[in-house]
Scaffold this active site. Structure first.
Site, PDB file in Angstrom:
ATOM      1  N   MET A 124       0.782  -1.277   0.005  1.00 31.26           N
ATOM      2  CA  MET A 124      -0.117  -0.139   0.031  1.00 31.26           C
ATOM      3  C   MET A 124       0.891   1.068   0.050  1.00 31.26           C
ATOM      4  O   MET A 124       1.846   1.430   0.931  1.00 31.26           O
ATOM      5  CB  MET A 124      -0.933  -0.147   1.240  1.00 31.26           C
ATOM      6  CG  MET A 124      -1.843   1.257   1.406  1.00 31.26           C
ATOM      7  SD  MET A 124      -1.259   2.643   2.289  1.00 31.26           S
ATOM      8  CE  MET A 124      -1.078   1.864   3.894  1.00 31.26           C
ATOM      9  N   CYS A 125       0.446   1.981  -0.699  1.00 33.39           N
ATOM     10  CA  CYS A 125       1.531   3.328  -1.060  1.00 33.39           C
ATOM     11  C   CYS A 125       0.564   4.712  -1.060  1.00 33.39           C
ATOM     12  O   CYS A 125      -0.893   4.549  -1.473  1.00 33.39           O
ATOM     13  CB  CYS A 125       2.074   3.213  -2.253  1.00 33.39           C
ATOM     14  SG  CYS A 125       3.108   1.848  -2.501  1.00 33.39           S
ATOM     15  N   GLY A 126       1.158   5.691  -1.127  1.00 29.56           N
ATOM     16  CA  GLY A 126       0.504   6.909  -1.284  1.00 29.56           C
ATOM     17  C   GLY A 126       1.305   7.453  -2.740  1.00 29.56           C
ATOM     18  O   GLY A 126       2.408   7.553  -2.560  1.00 29.56           O
TER      19      GLY A 126
END
Length: 542
Positions: free
Chosen positions: A1-3
């Site tokens: 999961m990333c921004g």
């Protein structure tokens, strides 16, 4: 999961305004991925492109710091989970223990192109990719739209980001119906933005034909023997839900659908539980702390997910059941706390060897108002309705995971949070579905059209918001009911095989296959619980 974040602006733009946008979005982007954060700025002809990326490591033997760059100058920001990826000959090429999915996707984007690569991928994602050779900026999300991605485009600038701020006006959730591209050298970004619609004839991704139909589907009416069967159950049971469920077990077509749903949903939960590192968010090495949590109202959706997750989480690790209650008349005895405790007792009885951490997250009126003003309104933006606020607050506090466990202060160490989103839209879980059928004189085509509308609408109305809210705490949201195979299977059924919500069967007929799955799995109480919206008593607290 990333921004992930990209701001492209021409030489005609106000650089101070561009920097202000970067500064504004930097903090919420970092919160989504606390394991790493990196900024990259590239100048190309008369345009400047600034990338921000943060990472919460969930796949691969080692973490891949983003933005990723290769020897040709290509850049990738990838926020997603690849659960399967086929090669050009349709053979499976993604190994669960191999390098990170972002590295695999990056290689394929550079070698085969974006559109050819995406048609071979199953799993939730959003991405931004810069092809330096063609000077094309690509971005978009998976066809179900499970991850957040926002966009604001003007003639001189393009902003694409996982999360924004209410001070940034006119930003919108990117539709899941298209992948987008832009020639970064064009004089007018708005006119140069191109849409690439998903092609329904992609056999590799079965959800596309069901999820993006060319025209609304029509339902044939249920055969007379089916109508008679359900009527006989209603007459025999006389309103007793336990008797109804027992009688429904003799209906072979329903049981066949339940068997298939069980297979697909079990596999979906397995892949979402097992695809993560062997340490929790608080540790740096292998540990026995909780790594998997569930947003747990105690309803049928979250309870079934919890039971299936139990099969794949090691018994040495607890599972956190995150149950939120907002202060009501100076107590927290709201309906979802009561159903949560009831379903906990069933799970404990069925799985006594499992440590179930029932985390009571009690939110005072004061804390609700403080966090709503300070954080939540920005995270749910650009959605701003009362319902968005209500649901956003409930999920935000649940995902924070801070409460009490057996009367002691406790904060969840889960890296992955499982959510039951999508079950109602796919399986007709709400009173409004029964109302539509009644008002349309049992026209099942009208109900099917409503269900299809809701499924197509949840990326814009729910999924982006929920992804932003959960990931604001550095946790990864995963939605087993929205796995491609589950969605394709359920959308392929007539609406009357997904729910039988005529008045005679009351609430038992709503989500019928899921209720029967729960019943056959031993969840006798949870299978008969009435459906309520996910608000955890918030409506009564404001």
């Amino acid at each position: 999961m990333c921004g992930i974040f990209c701001l492209l602006y021409s030489s005609n733009s106000d650089e101070s305004k561009a920097q202000s946008i970067i500064d504004t979005c930097s903090s919420p982007i970092q919160r989504r991925g606390p394991d790493s954060f990196k900024q990259l700025t590239i100048s190309e002809d008369c345009a400047t492109c600034t990338f921000l990326a943060s990472v919460r490591w969930t796949q691969g033997a080692n973490m891949s710091v983003q933005p990723l760059e290769d020897s040709e100058g290509n850049v990738l920001l990838w926020n997603g989970d690849v659960y399967s990826m086929t090669s050009e000959d349709n053979s499976l090429s993604k190994e669960p223990s191999s390098e990170s999915d972002s590295a695999q996707v990056f290689c394929r984007f550079s070698k085969f192109g974006v559109l050819k690569t995406l048609k071979h991928i199953q799993g939730p994602y959003s991405f931004i990719f810069l092809n330096r050779k063609t000077k094309q900026l690509w971005f978009g999300k998976d066809p179900i739209g499970r991850h957040s991605l926002l966009m604001k485009c003007t003639s001189t600038s393009l902003l694409v980001t996982s999360v924004a701020h209410k001070s940034i006006s006119n930003i919108e959730e990117i539709p899941s119906t298209h992948i987008y591209s832009l020639d970064i050298t064009c004089a007018d970004f708005q006119s140069g933005l191109k849409e690439h619609k998903w092609k329904r004839n992609i056999s590799i991704c079965p959800v596309l034909k069901a999820y993006h139909p060319k025209t609304p589907s029509k339902d044939i009416p249920p055969p007379e023997e089916v109508t008679s069967f359900y009527q006989n159950i209603a007459n025999t049971a006389q309103g007793d839900k336990q008797t109804m469920m027992t009688l429904l077990e003799s209906y072979q077509p329903l049981c066949d659908n339940v068997t298939r749903l069980t297979e697909l949903l079990t596999k979906s939960v397995e892949s979402r539980v097992r695809t993560q590192p062997t340490h929790c968010i608080h540790c740096q090495t292998v540990c026995s702390h909780c790594k998997t949590g569930i947003l747990f109202s105690g309803g049928i959706d979250s309870t079934v997910i919890a039971l299936l997750a139990h099969r794949y989480v090691p018994l040495t690790e607890p599972i956190d059941l995150l149950n939120v209650a907002f202060e009501k008349n100076q107590n927290y005895n709201v309906p979802d706390r009561i159903t949560g405790q009831s379903s906990l007792r069933e799970l404990t009885s069925l799985c006594p060897e499992r440590q179930w951490n029932f985390v009571e997250i009690n939110i005072t009126r004061k804390e609700l108002e403080e966090e709503r003003s300070k954080n939540i309104k920005d995270v749910i933006y650009p959605l701003e309705t009362v319902l968005d606020d209500s649901l956003g607050c409930a999920v935000w506090f649940a995902a924070r995971g801070r409460g009490t466990l057996q009367s002691c202060d406790y904060t969840s160490s889960a890296r992955i949070l499982l959510l039951g989103m999508g079950a109602d839209e796919l399986l007709g879980g709400y009173t409004r579905h029964r109302t539509i059928l009644r008002h349309c004189s049992n026209d099942w085509t009208a109900l099917r059209a409503q269900l299809e509308h809701e499924v197509l609408n949840i990326p814009r109305r729910n999924l982006g918001r929920d992804n932003r809210v959960v990931c604001d705490h550095g946790r990864q949201s995963r939605t087993p009911f929205l796995d491609e195979t589950v969605v394709a299977f359920l959308l392929g059924l007539p609406s009357w095989q997904r729910c039988w919500i005529t008045e005679d069967l009351q609430q038992v007929g709503g989500q019928a296959p899921l209720r029967m799955l729960a019943w056959k799995s031993g969840l006798k109480v949870a299978s008969n619980l009435p459906k309520r919206a996910l608000q955890f008593g918030l409506k009564d607290s404001t």
